[in-house]
Design a protein around this motif. Structure first.
Motif, short mmCIF file in Angstrom:
data_model
loop_
_atom_site.label_atom_id
_atom_site.label_comp_id
_atom_site.label_asym_id
_atom_site.label_seq_id
_atom_site.Cartn_x
_atom_site.Cartn_y
_atom_site.Cartn_z
N LEU A 74 -3.76 -11.46 -2.33
CA LEU A 74 -3.22 -10.38 -3.16
C LEU A 74 -3.59 -10.58 -4.62
O LEU A 74 -4.00 -9.64 -5.32
CB LEU A 74 -1.70 -10.31 -3.01
N ALA A 117 7.26 -10.05 -1.23
CA ALA A 117 5.91 -9.51 -1.41
C ALA A 117 5.77 -8.12 -0.79
O ALA A 117 5.15 -7.22 -1.38
CB ALA A 117 4.89 -10.46 -0.78
N THR A 157 2.21 -4.16 -3.66
CA THR A 157 1.50 -4.72 -2.50
C THR A 157 0.91 -3.62 -1.65
O THR A 157 -0.27 -3.65 -1.28
CB THR A 157 2.46 -5.58 -1.66
#
Length: 1023
Positions: free
Chosen positions: A147, A211, A217
């Motif tokens: 990420l 997350a 995300t």
């Protein structure tokens, strides 16, 4: 490792590297691998480390400064490859130049993939422990790295270019691939099928919650998809897995609704812009993503999400476009229909006040589906190379799996629409039936294909009643109305001009569709229980067609069956489908009784001739004869009348008499051969229908002894012609099968012994003739198939419990010995490799050996040493077979042999009987072979996860007790194959294995050993 080298080579094509660089890299590889192989971390699997190292260092060929990378302080961490260090190493790579960045991403991606793959060299339990440890300690860190990389690479507008290679774009792709690998990880160890599009719920650990609840995300993957680069499909795949995340991961309903709204907003933008959907892979992945909405979320959640009204409108437009773009969309439509189907079936549970808008869009989807199927017909019929969905059952099932639920949602309007569009087509079809002149074949094919699609749709709608239980008077009335259309179609399709077109492909497609409809109609509405609960359907059918009960409706179905069997002579697909429907109807006791009341059925039973069933003369349809007479046999035996049985067998008696009177010189003519093969297939069908002692007695008394010599005559003349011997042997295999205890004769009856004598004669006659025949290219068809059927015959006869085999030895009858002798010769003529290569042969072979070692061990022990060793050696090979059934059969055989030795030699008072002397001598002479057998048993238990460990434990205990020395040697060999630092622990495991185990093979001692073995495996495999 080939796949890694191939990938590496793709980066190295055309590149030349200085010898100094190559030498340095090789030294690095050797150093790292040497350190890693001797480390004690979880990741010391040679396969994982060798592949990862090769990949990492081969990518170094692309670096300009290998020496600089080696001199980096972070390089020293490579010598400490524990789970967390592996991530730290690659963090170090990511902090360096862009080229090293790529190395780190590829290493991490390969590491995740390797841990997620099943390693055949590791037990599943240990594999799962390693994967679980990696999941808990390192996987989330790696996902965070991916990420972070995606965010940084998106923000960095500068793309580094090295030669012709766009580094920035490549790094973005590598980051997406790493994210996809993390999200695709098998979190729960369910080992789902990676070849399938279905992915189920993604069981993300709770530690990932922050997350995934972070909106950035989800958005980053939508952003990367919007770039419309080569990696857009990977971005969609990541979104698909995020959309499949388990519901319980989110903190509360608010967090889950926020996540859903972001998903809905992102997909809505894609639907509005159409970015990337010109690529088929993207299109398919996007359809899968839409399909996951209703799988993971309730309809009430979708309706209450922000922007639902606009989203559902866009999805409806996209679905309609996909339906009409059937060449392009293909199987992608399946996921869209799944979304609509799940939505409409949830309406009954919807409690939201907001409109779901399904009433507005579902009828459009229904109309789009039907019109698109009709529109596709012209292209499909004109494309000779393309496959028509009407010819492929699996494709039809995929296309019609979800559509009927949409029809049931608004059944009244849907049924009206279907009948409205089909009525003019049926009118046109009826006019064509009344014409005396030839009609254009293309137009007629299109008409019949449309009618076939309509019939399949109606059949699928009826099928949903069986599965989902849609009920109610209104549904039954509508079922009756659309079913009446198809029932009228049956009369039209078999009348006038159409009565002469049974050879046309479009007519055959229509008849197969009609048979499918009749099958589902019968399951729903025919039977004593069904007619009581379906009064409204029969009341409406009575108004429309005069069918006021299920007996009249059943007569319509039987009439169609009789028509197909009479007029179809060459189309095996239609004949098979027709016979399967007839067999299904006959198999039910109550339905079978109803059939016997119909005049059509009585006529079929009384007229078993080529005029009634012309297809039985077609060699291509000979296999269908068995199903036909299996069905007729069940109807005959339902009446339980000896006179009815004899009259029904009269056609077969005439054929038997004619064949028996045929001179030997003419017996091999084609006409006689076809008649003989047909008779064997017919009699096999009749035998299959004898499900009770009484009915079997009818058939056996009719066949024996008058007509058994014909079987031997057939073997004598056709032993080298498999298409004749195969039906003959299969008939005998069915005759000796003691299904439902049907082979139970009176205590004073010799029929069991007499039947086995006939079996012995047949096997000896076949074996003595087939063994001398020269080998041919297709050995399975020419020899092995017949031998395997002989093994099945003898196995069933030996284990059927209808004869006392001690009688043969007592009275000097060699029937048993001769049969076993020739059978042993036949199986020894087949190489062991060929036995395992042909699975049907292997199944028959090991089933026979299990039976032989169980009840006829004295014969086995009378064999010469070479034959005995070959048989036992094959049992050792069978223990390692992937089939647990075969492995268990081998274990049972070994256990029987070892138990006999233990009982008569180990703990016996004196070895005096010839059999005991033989077993003592053979096991003494073949000590190495039995040692290998015991080692194989232990290896299977230790290294593999089998479901038959209980069976294996029986054989292991009996083998251990017959020779303590052999067990001690095997124990030493196994311990020697492990590192010295583990041998003491493993030796203790062996000691615990025999704890409280006595010198006995009674049930209690065996059970104790089985429990010890379970603990032994668990402790032994613990690292």
């Amino acid at each position: 490792m080939n796949k890694f080298y191939n990938m590496i080579e793709s980066h190295r094509v055309g590149q030349q590297h200085p010898p100094k660089v190559n030498s340095t890299v090789q030294k690095i590889k050797r150093l790292v691998l040497q350190k890693w192989y001797h480390s004690g971390g979880y990741f010391n699997s040679p396969r994982v480390l060798a592949n990862t190292s090769n990949l990492a260092w081969s990518l170094c060929f692309q670096q300009r400064d290998v020496g600089g990378f080696m001199a980096s302080p972070d390089f020293g961490h490579l010598l400490k490859p524990t789970g967390n260090n592996a991530v730290q190493i690659n963090r170090a790579c990511l902090s360096m130049a862009q080229y090293h960045y790529g190395i780190g991403l590829k290493i991490l991606n390969q590491l995740v993939s390797e841990i997620n793959q099943h390693n055949p060299g590791l037990p599943a339990t240990r594999q799962r422990r390693i994967a679980s440890s990696f999941r808990d300690q390192s996987l989330f860190q790696i996902f965070q790295i991916s990420l972070t990389s995606l965010f940084q690479l998106k923000a960095d507008v500068k793309f580094f270019v090295y030669g012709k290679f766009s580094v920035g774009s490549k790094l973005q792709e590598l980051s997406l691939l790493l994210s996809l690998s993390c999200l695709s990880f098998d979190f729960m160890g369910t080992s789902y099928d990676e070849s399938s599009d279905e992915i189920g719920t993604v069981q993300v650990p709770s530690s990932w919650k922050p997350a995934l609840e972070d909106s950035s995300t989800l958005q980053i993957f939508f952003d990367y998809y919007q770039m419309n680069q080569m990696f857009s499909k990977e971005a969609l795949e990541c979104l698909l897995r995020l959309a499949s995340t388990r519901r319980s991961l989110f903190s509360n309903d608010t967090a889950r609704m926020k996540f859903l709204s972001l998903l809905m907003q992102g997909t809505k933008e894609i639907l509005q812009t159409g970015i990337g959907l010109a690529g088929h892979d993207n299109y398919h992945a996007f359809c899968r993503l839409l399909g996951r909405f209703k799988v993971n979320y309730q309809l009430s959640e979708l309706v209450n999400a922000d922007g639902y009204s606009e989203w559902i409108r866009l999805v409806a437009e996209f679905t309609l476009k996909s339906l009409h773009s059937w060449k392009w969309a293909g199987s992608s439509v399946y996921y869209l229909l799944n979304l609509w189907s799940r939505s409409v079936t949830s309406v009954r549970y919807l409690e939201s006040d907001k409109p779901n808008l399904l009433d507005e869009y579902v009828p459009k989807v229904i109309e789009g589906f039907v019109s698109s199927r009709f529109d596709s017909l012209q292209s499909e019929l004109s494309d000779e190379l393309g496959e028509n969905p009407l010819d492929n059952v699996e494709v039809l099932q995929d296309q019609l799996e979800f559509f009927p639920y949409l029809c049931r949602f608004q059944y009244e309007s849907c049924s009206s629409y279907l009948m409205k569009i089909v009525e003019p087509i049926m009118q046109s079809y009826m006019k064509e039936a009344n014409l005396q002149m030839h009609v254009g074949s293309y137009e007629l094919s299109v008409t019949e294909s449309k009618l076939a699609w309509f019939t399949h749709i109606v059949a699928a709608i009826l099928k949903t009643k069986q599965i989902s239980g849609f009920s109610g008077d209104s549904h039954e009335i509508l079922d009756a109305e659309i079913s009446a259309c198809v029932l009228r179609l049956i009369n039209i399709s078999d009348s006038g001009f159409h009565n002469k077109r049974y050879g046309d492909v479009s007519k055959q497609r229509l008849d197969r569709a009609i048979l499918t409809f009749l099958q589902h109609l019968r399951r729903c509405y025919i039977g004593d229980q069904a007619v009581l609960s379906s009064k409204q359907l029969y009341a409406r059918l009575s108004e429309l067609l005069g069918l006021h009960d299920h007996l009249l409706l059943l007569n319509v179905i039987v009439g169609k069956i009789a028509t197909n069997l009479k007029y179809y002579t060459e189309c095996k697909e239609v004949i098979d489908h027709t016979l399967n429907l007839f067999l299904e109807m006959t198999s039910g006791y109550m339905t079978g009784k109803l059939l016997l009341k119909l005049d059509t059925v009585k006529h079929i039973i009384s007229n078993q001739n080529r005029e009634q069933f012309p297809f039985i003369e077609n060699w291509e349809c000979f296999r269908c004869r068995t199903t036909l007479y299996y069905t007729l046999g069940m109807l005959i035996f339902l009446e339980d009348s000896p006179l009815k049985f004899k009259s029904s067998m009269e056609p077969f008696l005439q054929v038997l008499v004619r064949l028996e009177s045929t001179p030997d010189a003419l017996f091999q003519s084609d006409a006689v051969k076809y008649a003989f093969v047909g008779l064997m297939r017919d009699l096999r069908g009749i035998t299959m229908a004898t499900n009770s002692r009484r009915t079997y007695g009818f058939f056996f008394d009719w066949l024996y002894p008058a007509h058994m010599p014909l079987l031997l005559k057939g073997v004598a003349h056709y032993a080298d012609i498999p298409e004749v011997t195969t039906p003959l042997l299969k008939f005998m295999a069915e005759l000796v099968l003691n299904r439902s205890q049907r082979l139970v004769f009176d205590t004073s009856s010799p029929n069991g012994i007499l039947l086995f004598r006939e079996v012995s004669k047949l096997i000896v006659a076949y074996g003595s003739r087939v063994l001398p025949l020269p080998n041919k290219a297709d050995m399975y068809t020419f020899k092995y198939k017949g031998i395997s059927i002989c093994l099945t015959i003898l196995t069933r006869a030996l284990s059927g419990n209808f004869v006392n085999f001690g009688i043969f030895e007592l009275y000097g009858d060699r029937a048993l010995v001769d049969a076993l002798d020739i059978t042993i010769k036949m199986i020894l003529s087949i190489p062991l490799a060929d036995i395992f290569a042909f699975r049907k042969v292997a199944a028959a072979y090991f089933a026979f050996l299990e039976t032989l070692f169980n009840g006829h061990l004295s014969f086995v022990l009378s064999l010469d040493k070479t034959a005995f060793m070959l048989l036992v050696g094959s049992l050792e090979s069978g223990l390692k077979d992937l089939s647990e059934k075969i492995s268990s059969q081998c274990a049972y055989a070994i256990d029987n042999l070892a138990t006999f030795y233990f009982t008569h030699v180990t703990v016996g008072e004196s070895v005096t009987s010839p059999t005991a002397v033989n077993v003592a001598g053979l096991i003494s002479d073949c000590a190495d072979l039995f040692s290998r057998v015991l080692r194989t048993l232990f290896e299977v238990v230790i290294l593999e996860d089998r479901g038959n460990q209980w069976t294996l434990s029986r054989a292991i205990l009996s083998m251990i007790l017959i020779s303590e020395e052999m067990f001690t040697n095997i124990k030493a060999q196994i311990l020697a194959s492990y590192p010295p630092d583990q041998q003491q622990r493993l030796s203790l495991c062996f000691d615990k294995l025999m704890a409280d185990v006595m010198l006995s093979l009674d049930a209690k001692n065996r059970d104790r050993f089985s429990q010890n073995l379970t603990r032994f495996k668990s402790e032994f495999c613990t690292k």
